[in-house]
Write an enzyme that holds these catalytic residues in place. Structure first.
Site, short mmCIF file in Angstrom:
data_model
loop_
_atom_site.label_atom_id
_atom_site.label_comp_id
_atom_site.label_asym_id
_atom_site.label_seq_id
_atom_site.Cartn_x
_atom_site.Cartn_y
_atom_site.Cartn_z
N HIS A 52 0.84 -1.20 0.00
CA HIS A 52 0.00 0.00 0.00
C HIS A 52 0.87 1.25 0.00
O HIS A 52 0.63 2.20 -0.76
CB HIS A 52 -0.91 -0.03 1.23
CG HIS A 52 -1.70 1.23 1.45
ND1 HIS A 52 -3.02 1.37 1.03
CD2 HIS A 52 -1.37 2.40 2.06
CE1 HIS A 52 -3.44 2.57 1.36
NE2 HIS A 52 -2.46 3.22 1.99
N GLU A 53 1.89 1.28 0.87
CA GLU A 53 2.77 2.46 0.93
C GLU A 53 3.61 2.61 -0.34
O GLU A 53 3.82 3.72 -0.83
CB GLU A 53 3.66 2.37 2.17
CG GLU A 53 2.92 2.33 3.49
CD GLU A 53 1.93 3.48 3.64
OE1 GLU A 53 2.17 4.56 3.07
OE2 GLU A 53 0.90 3.29 4.31
N HIS B 202 1.63 4.34 -2.97
CA HIS B 202 1.62 5.80 -2.85
C HIS B 202 2.83 6.40 -3.59
O HIS B 202 2.71 7.44 -4.25
CB HIS B 202 1.67 6.22 -1.39
CG HIS B 202 0.36 6.13 -0.68
ND1 HIS B 202 -0.79 6.67 -1.19
CD2 HIS B 202 0.03 5.57 0.52
CE1 HIS B 202 -1.80 6.45 -0.33
NE2 HIS B 202 -1.32 5.78 0.70
N GLU C 278 -6.14 6.97 -0.85
CA GLU C 278 -6.11 5.75 -0.04
C GLU C 278 -6.77 4.60 -0.78
O GLU C 278 -6.26 3.47 -0.78
CB GLU C 278 -6.81 6.00 1.30
CG GLU C 278 -6.09 6.97 2.22
CD GLU C 278 -4.67 6.55 2.52
OE1 GLU C 278 -4.39 5.32 2.62
OE2 GLU C 278 -3.81 7.44 2.65
#
Length: 353
Positions: A174-175, A178, A264
């Site tokens: 997930h990070e 980003h 997100e």
């Protein structure tokens, strides 16, 4: 989340498809960048306007004048100041954020497994492997920061303790998403203006509070008309500063309302594409949401200070023993509801079956 989700084997990220294109995220990034660039100029010239139309005439009325000129900020000077400030924030922003939460960059000798996971996931997402930073904190959370000098994926020791291998892999993916989506750079820079305007407004509010207490205790004394005029000048200055700062805090929060919630969901989709295991991230989000309520206030407050929009999981959603967190005041409602994120991940999982 059913226990079978945690037992499902993880597919190697190297075999996953590339991150999906997201035109909606691109559009929101452009709008957010425009707001980040324009709002500081508006903030400067709003103060110039109120100084010339309210504060200087008030000072002249109080007897401090006359002021034959007016405050003027050369547009070129404003461009240099704003551009320099944004460049400095982009350059130093990641280090400032890491320092604000007590995170420290760590090498592969210290956290070999964590480094290996982040590097592998970054290669799968076709991004330069970021630095890895760790914050010794019981609150389970993670974030990604990015600037011209490189990027960093940050995790807390609470996160490492709370998640199993699949869940940790999903949060790290997930990070990394980003970083691949380039929204981490915008968010690393964008938290500055609302944080500054929040603290300016808070300072003005404290001035007003102090003046109210002083006047309530007869603090205007026997100074006569001059003292009364001076108090009025201070009062109007504080009110104007509070109003302008609050207005621009609300405007700058638009950056986060435009981008933060959507990004997100985009990073959740990216993590599912990288790992091929959306249920692992759903399980991790549920676990983080449940465990946040048991984290001591001191640990939550050490993650506080305006970085709320950068975390994988919000700090809100629990009752505190004293004052609210600064982060939830500066950046209200930065994350979509966890239940909504989990539902969307389950839908993705259904599509992959």
């Amino acid at each position: 989340m059913p226990s079978t989700l945690a037992e499902r084997p993880t597919t190697s990220p190297e075999n996953r498809a590339s991150l999906p294109e997201d035109p909606g995220l691109r559009r929101r990034l452009l709008v957010a960048i425009a707001l980040v660039a324009v709002l500081p100029f508006a903030f400067i010239y709003a103060f110039v306007f109120v100084t010339n139309t309210v504060l200087l005439p008030l000072l002249e009325w109080q007897g401090s004048g006359p002021y034959h000129g007016r405050v003027y900020v050369d547009p070129l000077f404003a461009v240099v100041v704003v551009a320099g400030g944004l460049a400095l924030q982009a350059w130093k922003g990641p280090s400032i954020v890491l320092g604000s939460i007590g995170a420290r960059r760590v090498d592969a000798d210290e956290y070999p497994d964590l480094h290996a996971r982040v590097t592998r996931l970054a290669k799968a997402a076709d991004v330069e492997p970021p630095d890895v930073a760790v914050a010794h904190n019981d609150a389970p959370n993670a974030m990604a920061v990015q600037g011209p000098r490189g990027a960093a994926v940050v995790v807390t020791t609470g996160l490492l303790d709370a998640l199993d291998e699949r869940e940790l892999e999903a949060v790290l993916a997930h990070e990394v998403s980003h970083l691949a989506n380039d929204d981490a750079t915008v968010m690393t820079v964008a938290w500055l203006l609302p944080t500054v305007t929040y603290y300016v407004a808070t300072a003005a509010a404290y001035v007003l509070y102090g003046m109210a207490r002083t006047m309530g205790h007869g603090g205007d004394g026997d100074g006569g008309d001059g003292a009364a005029k001076a108090i009025l000048v201070l009062l109007v200055t504080a009110v104007v500063t509070l109003a302008v700062s609050a207005m621009f805090w609300a405007a700058s929060v638009l950056v986060h309302r435009v981008l933060s919630r959507y990004r997100e969901h985009a990073a959740d989709r990216g993590a599912a594409a990288i790992t091929g295991d959306p249920t692992a991230l759903a399980s991790a989000l549920r676990k983080l949401d449940e465990r946040m309520a048991d984290v001591p206030d001191r640990d939550l407050r050490s993650l506080d200070g305006g970085a709320e929009a950068l975390y994988v999981a919000p700090l809100e959603g629990r009752a505190f023993t004293d004052a609210e967190l600064v982060s939830t005041d500066v950046f209200p409602a930065t994350h979509p509801p966890t239940a909504d994120r989990i539902d969307r991940l389950r839908e993705i999982a259904g599509e992959l079956e």
